[in-house]
Write an enzyme that holds these catalytic residues in place. Structure first.
Site, short mmCIF file in Angstrom:
data_model
loop_
_atom_site.label_atom_id
_atom_site.label_comp_id
_atom_site.label_asym_id
_atom_site.label_seq_id
_atom_site.Cartn_x
_atom_site.Cartn_y
_atom_site.Cartn_z
N ASP A 98 21.91 47.75 42.77
CA ASP A 98 20.73 48.54 43.15
C ASP A 98 19.71 47.70 43.90
O ASP A 98 19.80 46.49 43.96
CB ASP A 98 20.01 49.04 41.88
CG ASP A 98 20.85 49.96 41.03
OD1 ASP A 98 22.08 49.89 41.11
OD2 ASP A 98 20.26 50.75 40.27
N ASP A 151 24.39 50.77 45.21
CA ASP A 151 24.00 51.83 44.28
C ASP A 151 22.61 52.35 44.65
O ASP A 151 22.20 52.24 45.80
CB ASP A 151 24.05 51.25 42.85
CG ASP A 151 24.38 52.30 41.80
OD1 ASP A 151 24.21 53.50 42.08
OD2 ASP A 151 24.78 51.92 40.69
#
Ligand SMILES: *[C@@H]1O[C@H](CO)[C@@H](O)[C@H](O)[C@H]1NC(C)=O
Ligand SMILES: *[C@@H]1O[C@H](CO)[C@@H](O)[C@H](O)[C@H]1NC(C)=O
Ligand SMILES: *[C@@H]1O[C@H](CO)[C@@H](O)[C@H](O)[C@H]1NC(C)=O
Ligand SMILES: *[C@@H]1O[C@H](CO)[C@@H](O)[C@H](O)[C@H]1NC(C)=O
Ligand SMILES: *[C@@H]1O[C@H](CO)[C@@H](O)[C@H](O)[C@H]1NC(C)=O
Ligand SMILES: *[C@@H]1O[C@H](CO)[C@@H](O)[C@H](O)[C@H]1NC(C)=O
Ligand SMILES: *[C@@H]1O[C@H](CO)[C@@H](O)[C@H](O)[C@H]1NC(C)=O
Ligand SMILES: *[C@@H]1O[C@H](CO)[C@@H](O)[C@H](O)[C@H]1NC(C)=O
Length: 643
Positions: free
Chosen positions: A425, A444
């Site tokens: 992320d 992500d």
């Protein structure tokens, strides 16, 4: 009988034969890239550290496209050499080291750090799906260089593969960046304008592009490739059911040009500083100083340790030319934590999802799998991160514990590269955060808007297969005053859509707790004053939105959004969705607003373009069957608008 040739001719033939034999023997080595030279063919490591320009070099560069590099080495681009000159003295070029990252860092899909034969399999208690599939087989990698400047520069790029460097073979992304191009002596010359925000861009040789294709329609599709018959998902030829879902350079090259840092980003070396010795690092939990200073050099913690800082340490500094193979964990109760400098923090020695309470083995845990940035937040902490390039994260890149509702992030000139693994992320943006001038290569959730009073701006995004670019789901939240402005999405590649966890420019996943409880939406919660503005999505893009509302949406505004081209329809990634859940269960019929579902949808979409076309309600080009593909239907139609 030998033909009647002179002794000299036989001698020459013998030499020729020897050369051929030597070549044949060394061919596999050349092709496998197993060549551990520390000096580059043309790089002569002449660097500069003046008040106008600063470049740096690693004497332990290792060109190696398929295996882990030695602890003390830095993976160096096998393809690009770069020099930089001030534009007003453009014959005076200085070398700028070109770094490189390969998928899985050459480890393969392993379970145990440092053990290349510990293949991750279900029977060994490891989930083999790290979301890297064809990339190593087709030779994907990502290179980058970083330098400091105070005025326009000329960046000289040469290729060691002899490929064309003609300006018409090059696309710079974002394409709006005004970079003058020229070529001379087999090198591409880019004049890069100075900006107080720095420049972060991708240089893409058009003979080096890869078109990602999927295997066909459906939710669980996968990439296919026609390049490597021994590789994963090989097909000898593509057919009509395998559309192009993304286009990227095979050998990416990013240029990060940064202004010299303000004094708040550079610690005073004389004051209360612990200078780390290059090499294997241990004992940072025993340090009594407040600054941990990584000077130029290579540092490593191994794949089963990371930098657990003592309580006294508030500031980690990575000098230009510092290359730190590790991850950072703060323990200071200070309200002023920092991580600054133009060095690299690299997760390359870790296995995917390295679990810190399980010998750093690949074993996913949201709480104990290693984050590159970790720590404990006191009430009211501000974390300042500036200049750093974070490479090859093994998992979500950041996670704090403690008082998160008062931990604010001040991030600027931050770069994330080599995020080939799936669950990688972007930064967390806790309340009152300001995140700007960022480059994200990300697998992500990229821009995570989970908290109020957050501003993100000037982001350049290169997105791979999972999750949306802005994520605001997973839990029902009260959220207000969130702005994500000036975003250039330079690449996306999505294999196929996901129902519960939509892939789109802006999306909210269903409740994370759905599987173990019946918690769905929470109608006492509201999202308001949420603005997405000035976005450009170059090339193939997912849909504008994919919303599973977990709270009321009072005011959500999209303003000035351009998508060049939507993903192929067979992926379903092209179609926006708005799907209400009741009792935590997805209702495919898009049921009418019910007792347990949000009753507001204050959605305004203004100046939304797909290609050249303005998508509006009145223009009748918005629905799932039209160009805008805004699949918001039925009972919601009077609650939103597109103008
Ligand atoms: C250049 O490389 C040589 C040989 O590897 C090394 O001795 C020298 O320190 C390097 N210079 C810089 C600026 O890195
Ligand atoms: C490496 O992993 C393999 C497979 O799990 C195992 O058999 C071997 O003992 C491990 N080697 C070491 C040194 O841990
Ligand atoms: C994975 O880690 C957890 C702790 O997070 C541990 O309880 C579990 O046994 C580990 N699984 C394997 C297969 O090692
Ligand atoms: C080039 O520009 C810099 C300012 O960035 C200045 O300091 C330097 O003197 C200039 N050099 C020449 C040769 O004009
Ligand atoms: C495309 O090729 C795959 C096998 O590689 C096959 O399963 C599929 O039916 C083909 N589709 C079409 C439309 O030809
Ligand atoms: C955090 O500090 C603020 C004042 O700065 C105070 O209002 C709040 O109660 C504190 N929260 C906690 C959990 O201590
Ligand atoms: C909205 O958030 C920004 C960024 O954190 C902040 O500067 C601003 O004061 C906030 N506005 C309100 C009304 O709270
Ligand atoms: C959410 O905000 C509403 C007002 O918009 C407020 O009434 C409610 O108490 C808040 N809920 C939480 C959990 O903060």
């Amino acid at each position: 009988m030998l033909p009647n040739l002179s002794k000299r001719t036989y001698g020459l033939l013998a030499i020729l034969l020897a050369v051929i034999v030597a070549l044949v023997i060394s061919l596999p080595m050349i092709y496998s890239g197993r060549d551990h030279h520390s000096d580059h063919e043309t790089g002569n490591n002449r660097t500069i550290a003046s008040a106008n320009l600063q470049t740096w070099w690693h004497t332990t560069g290792e060109i190696n496209t398929n295996a882990p590099v030695a602890d003390g080495n830095v993976r160096q681009s096998h393809l690009y050499n770069i020099q930089v000159a001030l534009a007003n003295s453009s014959d005076d070029f200085y070398d700028s080291f070109v770094y490189e990252t390969i998928p899985r860092n050459g480890n393969g899909n392993i379970q145990i750090p440092g053990n290349l034969s510990s293949v991750c399999t279900r029977s060994s208690g490891c989930d083999p799906d790290d979301q890297i599939t064809i990339e190593p087989d087709i030779g994907v990698d990502m290179a980058w260089t970083q330098f400091l400047y105070d005025s326009d520069v000329v960046v000289r790029i040469s290729r060691t593969d002899g490929g064309s460097v003609a300006p018409n073979n090059v696309i710079i992304r974002p394409t709006t960046l005004e970079v003058q191009r020229d070529h001379k002596h087999h090198a591409l010359l880019l004049t890069v304008p100075y900006s107080e925000h720095g420049q972060r861009f991708s240089v893409e040789f058009q003979d080096n592009l890869w078109e990602y294709r999927n295997a066909g329609p459906g939710l669980e599709s996968h990439y296919v490739q026609n390049r490597n018959p021994d590789g994963l998902h090989y097909v000898s030829s593509y057919n009509d059911s395998m559309p192009v879902v993304g286009r990227e350079p095979l050998n990416a090259l990013l240029i990060f040009a940064s202004p010299f840092p303000a004094s708040e980003y550079v610690p005073d070396e004389a004051a209360d500083t612990y200078h780390v010795d290059p090499g294997l690092v241990t004992g940072l939990d025993q340090v009594s100083q407040s600054v941990v200073y990584f000077g130029p050099g290579v540092y490593w913690f191994t794949g089963s340790a990371h930098a657990v800082l003592s309580e006294s340490v508030t500031w980690v500094y990575l000098a230009p030319g510092a290359y730190v193979k590790g991850a950072i964990e703060y323990h200071s109760p200070s309200l002023d934590l920092r991580a600054t400098g133009f060095g690299v923090l690299s997760g390359e020695q870790y296995v995917y999802q390295a679990n810190t309470v399980n010998g750093y083995m690949n074993n996913k845990s949201d709480t104990t799998s290693l984050k590159m940035w970790h720590g404990y937040s006191a009430n009211g902490t501000q974390w300042t991160v500036h200049g750093v390039t974070m490479n090859a994260p093994p998992f979500n890149s950041m996670g704090l514990v403690g008082d998160l509702h008062s931990f604010s992030v001040q991030a600027s000139d931050y770069k994330q590269v080599g995020a080939f693994f799936g669950q990688t992320d972007g930064l967390q943006m806790y309340p009152d955060s300001h995140v700007r001038d960022v480059f994200y290569h990300v697998g992500d959730d990229c821009i995570k808007t989970y908290y109020s009073n957050v501003q993100a701006e000037r982001m350049t995004v290169w997105k791979t297969s999972n999750a949306p670019i802005v994520q605001f789901g997973w839990y029902a939240r009260n959220l207000s005053n969130v702005t994500v402005d000036s975003v250039d999405v330079i690449h996306t590649r999505y294999i196929s859509q996901s129902a519960a966890y939509p892939r789109a420019l802006v999306a909210s996943a269903t409740n994370y707790r759905v599987e173990d409880s019946t918690v769905g939406a929470d109608v006492s919660k509201h999202l308001s004053d949420f603005t997405i503005s000035n976005w450009r999505a170059e090339g193939i893009s997912p849909a504008l939105l994919g919303i599973n509302p977990l709270q009321n949406i009072d005011t959500m505004k999209f303003e000035d959004i351009w998508i060049e081209e939507l993903a192929p329809h067979t992926t379903l990634v092209d179609t926006s969705t708005f799907t209400v859940f009741t009792d935590g269960v997805r209702d495919n019929e898009q049921i009418a607003l019910g007792e347990n579902s949000p009753d507001n949808l204050g959605l305004v979409i203004e100046n939304f373009y797909v290609g050249d076309e303005h998508i509006t309600l009145d223009g009748d080009n918005w629905d799932s069957f039209s160009l805008g593909r805004l699949g918001i239907s039925g009972s919601y139609q009077d609650r939103w608008t597109a103008i």
